[in-house]
Design a protein around this motif. Structure first.
Motif, PDB file in Angstrom:
ATOM      1  N   GLU A  67       0.828  -1.198   0.000  1.00  0.00           N
ATOM      2  CA  GLU A  67       0.000   0.000   0.000  1.00  0.00           C
ATOM      3  C   GLU A  67       0.866   1.252   0.000  1.00  0.00           C
ATOM      4  OE1 GLU A  67      -2.423  -0.388   3.420  1.00  0.00           O
ATOM      5  OE2 GLU A  67      -3.694  -1.969   2.595  1.00  0.00           O
ATOM      6  N   PHE A  68       1.937   1.227   0.801  1.00  0.00           N
ATOM      7  CA  PHE A  68       2.854   2.367   0.876  1.00  0.00           C
ATOM      8  C   PHE A  68       3.465   2.664  -0.485  1.00  0.00           C
ATOM      9  CE2 PHE A  68       7.195   3.986   1.546  1.00  0.00           C
ATOM     10  CZ  PHE A  68       6.917   5.134   2.277  1.00  0.00           C
ATOM     11  N   GLU A  69       3.773   1.606  -1.245  1.00  0.00           N
ATOM     12  CA  GLU A  69       4.373   1.752  -2.569  1.00  0.00           C
ATOM     13  C   GLU A  69       3.321   1.871  -3.667  1.00  0.00           C
ATOM     14  OE1 GLU A  69       8.272  -1.032  -1.581  1.00  0.00           O
ATOM     15  OE2 GLU A  69       6.494  -1.892  -2.508  1.00  0.00           O
ATOM     16  N   ASN A  70       2.019   1.940  -3.259  1.00  0.00           N
ATOM     17  CA  ASN A  70       0.920   1.990  -4.223  1.00  0.00           C
ATOM     18  C   ASN A  70       0.956   0.819  -5.190  1.00  0.00           C
ATOM     19  OD1 ASN A  70       1.422   5.179  -3.599  1.00  0.00           O
ATOM     20  ND2 ASN A  70      -0.726   4.664  -3.861  1.00  0.00           N
ATOM     21  N   TYR A 339       6.806  11.350  -5.110  1.00  0.00           N
ATOM     22  CA  TYR A 339       5.754  12.237  -5.629  1.00  0.00           C
ATOM     23  C   TYR A 339       4.468  11.968  -4.867  1.00  0.00           C
ATOM     24  CZ  TYR A 339       2.456  14.302  -8.991  1.00  0.00           C
ATOM     25  OH  TYR A 339       1.455  15.040  -9.573  1.00  0.00           O
ATOM     26  N   VAL A 340       4.206  12.788  -3.862  1.00  0.00           N
ATOM     27  CA  VAL A 340       3.063  12.534  -2.995  1.00  0.00           C
ATOM     28  C   VAL A 340       1.731  12.760  -3.714  1.00  0.00           C
ATOM     29  CG1 VAL A 340       4.364  13.033  -0.900  1.00  0.00           C
ATOM     30  CG2 VAL A 340       3.155  14.874  -2.060  1.00  0.00           C
ATOM     31  N   GLY A 341       1.720  13.617  -4.743  1.00  0.00           N
ATOM     32  CA  GLY A 341       0.480  13.842  -5.471  1.00  0.00           C
ATOM     33  C   GLY A 341      -0.064  12.556  -6.068  1.00  0.00           C
ATOM     34  N   ARG A 346      -4.673   8.534  -5.064  1.00  0.00           N
ATOM     35  CA  ARG A 346      -5.075   7.123  -5.033  1.00  0.00           C
ATOM     36  C   ARG A 346      -5.391   6.607  -3.631  1.00  0.00           C
ATOM     37  NH1 ARG A 346      -2.262   8.533  -9.138  1.00  0.00           N
ATOM     38  NH2 ARG A 346      -2.485   7.482 -11.168  1.00  0.00           N
ATOM     39  N   THR A 347      -4.647   7.049  -2.634  1.00  0.00           N
ATOM     40  CA  THR A 347      -4.853   6.530  -1.281  1.00  0.00           C
ATOM     41  C   THR A 347      -5.230   7.606  -0.281  1.00  0.00           C
ATOM     42  OG1 THR A 347      -2.488   6.708  -0.786  1.00  0.00           O
ATOM     43  CG2 THR A 347      -3.258   4.609  -1.659  1.00  0.00           C
ATOM     44  N   GLY A 348      -5.274   8.865  -0.722  1.00  0.00           N
ATOM     45  CA  GLY A 348      -5.670   9.940   0.171  1.00  0.00           C
ATOM     46  C   GLY A 348      -4.489  10.657   0.803  1.00  0.00           C
ATOM     47  N   CYS A 349      -4.790  11.756   1.470  1.00  0.00           N
ATOM     48  CA  CYS A 349      -3.765  12.574   2.130  1.00  0.00           C
ATOM     49  C   CYS A 349      -3.508  12.046   3.530  1.00  0.00           C
ATOM     50  CB  CYS A 349      -4.221  14.026   2.195  1.00  0.00           C
ATOM     51  SG  CYS A 349      -3.060  15.107   3.052  1.00  0.00           S
ATOM     52  N   ALA A 350      -2.236  12.027   3.914  1.00  0.00           N
ATOM     53  CA  ALA A 350      -1.861  11.517   5.234  1.00  0.00           C
ATOM     54  C   ALA A 350      -1.688  12.629   6.248  1.00  0.00           C
ATOM     55  CB  ALA A 350      -0.563  10.707   5.117  1.00  0.00           C
ATOM     56  N   GLY A 351      -1.964  13.885   5.847  1.00  0.00           N
ATOM     57  CA  GLY A 351      -1.841  15.001   6.774  1.00  0.00           C
ATOM     58  C   GLY A 351      -3.033  15.086   7.705  1.00  0.00           C
ATOM     59  N   SER A 352      -3.238  16.267   8.270  1.00  0.00           N
ATOM     60  CA  SER A 352      -4.368  16.516   9.177  1.00  0.00           C
ATOM     61  C   SER A 352      -4.329  15.646  10.414  1.00  0.00           C
ATOM     62  CB  SER A 352      -5.707  16.322   8.449  1.00  0.00           C
ATOM     63  OG  SER A 352      -5.767  17.111   7.282  1.00  0.00           O
ATOM     64  N   GLY A 353      -3.122  15.228  10.815  1.00  0.00           N
ATOM     65  CA  GLY A 353      -2.990  14.419  12.013  1.00  0.00           C
ATOM     66  C   GLY A 353      -3.233  12.939  11.813  1.00  0.00           C
ATOM     67  N   SER A 399      -9.211  13.721  -0.159  1.00  0.00           N
ATOM     68  CA  SER A 399      -9.765  12.992   0.970  1.00  0.00           C
ATOM     69  C   SER A 399      -8.598  12.432   1.773  1.00  0.00           C
ATOM     70  CB  SER A 399     -10.672  11.864   0.492  1.00  0.00           C
ATOM     71  OG  SER A 399      -9.940  10.955  -0.321  1.00  0.00           O
ATOM     72  N   ASN A 400      -8.819  12.196   3.056  1.00  0.00           N
ATOM     73  CA  ASN A 400      -7.745  11.659   3.880  1.00  0.00           C
ATOM     74  C   ASN A 400      -7.703  10.141   3.813  1.00  0.00           C
ATOM     75  OD1 ASN A 400      -8.345  14.465   5.522  1.00  0.00           O
ATOM     76  ND2 ASN A 400      -6.209  13.840   5.593  1.00  0.00           N
ATOM     77  N   ILE A 401      -6.563   9.587   4.203  1.00  0.00           N
ATOM     78  CA  ILE A 401      -6.388   8.140   4.142  1.00  0.00           C
ATOM     79  C   ILE A 401      -7.345   7.452   5.101  1.00  0.00           C
ATOM     80  CG2 ILE A 401      -3.966   8.290   3.483  1.00  0.00           C
ATOM     81  CD1 ILE A 401      -3.239   7.661   6.368  1.00  0.00           C
ATOM     82  N   VAL A 402      -7.695   6.227   4.768  1.00  0.00           N
ATOM     83  CA  VAL A 402      -8.496   5.419   5.685  1.00  0.00           C
ATOM     84  C   VAL A 402      -7.589   4.952   6.803  1.00  0.00           C
ATOM     85  CG1 VAL A 402      -9.892   3.335   5.918  1.00  0.00           C
ATOM     86  CG2 VAL A 402     -10.001   4.676   3.813  1.00  0.00           C
TER      87      VAL A 402
END
Length: 412
Positions: A67-70, A339-341, A346-353, A399-402
């Motif tokens: 998942e980390f490597e998409n 490339y975080v974009g 594909r998996t969402g943003c990991a920010g916002s805590g 959207s944020n990551i699950v």
């Protein structure tokens, strides 16, 4: 549009081979990954001496790695000063805290709940408002060169607070953090040795003496901003005539100090062409970089109110470049592209805590450098409430990551 085969331009390729690459692939990489997996298995079984549980944990770790490597298998690693890195946003191997996220997964499988702050695996801290540059994209523009509010003791307390929650990686920026070189060295030196520390810099003041001081204090690597392969374009973007020269000298000094080197580029629309990206990669290889970080512009800070967001055609150029440089056999000795974009879409943003957060130059916690969504100061009581508030607001663009694991994609 006609494809550009930059590899046919032999003079550039000859230049690119002038510095030994820190990248390993093929059998060397497979051997290194085998050591990693054996080490993980030994560490887990020492903590949980149950073969059935070990098998479950290793299966979960492999799934999370994918998942980390998409779902794109790792084909190369960066190896610097005896440690291997799959990403500059993940701890190098070997180190005691490399196992932190893996052991958190083991705790989940044994029905032990995690604290809210335990899922944070990276914290960005802007340690200063000061900077000699006037960068086109600066997200701290409104605070730039105003009076400092965070003392060295404040910074130490902030780092300690997150280290007490187990955060294994810190990115220290600004402003230009090397304006406060003495405080920066002291901050890293006095922190607990339970995390990797990186510094994000323009290259300003990264002399050999300062690079060696930072390495001795415990710095892992530097993320140096280089926003174009052409010196004049980079200098114009940074608002200073000597900026490109700072970068090249800083990279040289970082190598001598055995620091990991990432080159970071803001991918504005005019830069997003196959030719520009390949020329940039060739220059990065020539400079011996381990990673190239592609950052999409956002309409905040100096870009506030401006039409800077990339169009889908720009995103496609960046994604094609990301996949080609990381997977095509002819580029396996080039720097690894981060490339975080690509991951966010594909998996969402990991920010916002969710996996990381940003502490601004006044000490307030925010979702990320681009999403300012908190008014809670780090040093004002427990951080869990503010993290929950950030999670509820989420990312303004993605959207944020699950929240199913302590791993996940990292934005910057």
């Amino acid at each position: 549009m006609e494809k550009i085969n930059i590899l046919e331009k032999k003079p550039l390729i000859e230049q690119a081979h002038s510095v030994k690459s820190p990248i390993i692939s093929g059998l060397k990489m497979n051997f290194e990954m085998a050591k990693v997996w054996v080490s993980i298995a030994m560490r887990v079984i020492r903590e949980y001496p149950n073969p059935i549980l070990l098998w479950k944990i290793l299966g979960k770790v492999r799934k999370i790695k994918n998942e980390f490597e998409n779902k794109i298998p790792t084909k190369k690693l960066a190896k610097v000063d005896g440690r291997s890195y799959i990403s500059f946003t993940f701890q190098g191997f070997p180190s005691p805290y490399f196992y932190r996220n893996i052991l958190l997964e083991a705790r989940k499988l044994t029905a032990n709940k995690l604290g809210i702050a335990e899922n944070i695996r990276m914290v960005f801290i802007a340690i200063t408002k000061k900077c000699p540059l006037k960068c086109e994209h600066c997200y701290e523009w409104d605070a730039l060169n105003k009076r400092e509010t965070l003392s060295l003791n404040d910074l130490k307390a902030i780092v300690k607070k997150f280290q007490d929650s187990g955060v294994p990686q810190f990115q220290l920026g600004g402003g230009e953090p090397l304006v406060r070189i003495d405080d920066l060295v002291e901050l890293i030196k006095t922190a607990k040795k339970t995390a990797d520390f990186w510094v994000g810099t323009s290259g300003f003041n990264l002399t050999l003496a300062n690079a060696l001081r930072l390495k001795s204090a415990g710095l892992t690597g530097v993320s140096i901003s280089l926003d174009h392969h052409d010196p004049e374009c980079h200098n114009a973007f940074r608002g200073y005539a000597d900026s490109f020269q700072w970068v090249t000298k800083a990279v040289e000094n970082a190598h001598k100090a055995k620091l990991v080197v990432t080159l970071s580029v803001c991918t504005i629309r005019s830069f997003c062409t196959e030719e520009n990206l390949m020329k940039y990669a060739i220059l990065a290889k020539k400079l011996g970089a381990s990673f190239i970080q592609l950052i999409e512009p956002r309409a905040v800070g100096h870009y506030a109110g401006k039409d800077v967001i990339l169009y889908p055609e720009h995103e496609k150029v960046l994604e094609d470049f990301y996949l080609k440089l990381n997977n095509d056999p002819q580029f396996l000795d080039f720097p690894i592209i981060d490339y975080v974009g690509y991951k966010q879409r594909r998996t969402g943003c990991a920010g916002s805590g969710f996996r990381y957060l940003y502490v601004d130059t006044d000490g307030f916690m925010n979702s990320c450098p681009f999403c300012r969504s908190s008014t809670t100061h780090v040093l004002d009581g427990p951080i869990e409430e503010s993290i929950n508030r950030m999670k509820n607001i989420g990312c303004a663009k993605f959207s944020n990551i699950v929240e199913t694991s302590s791993f996940g994609s990292i934005t910057a």
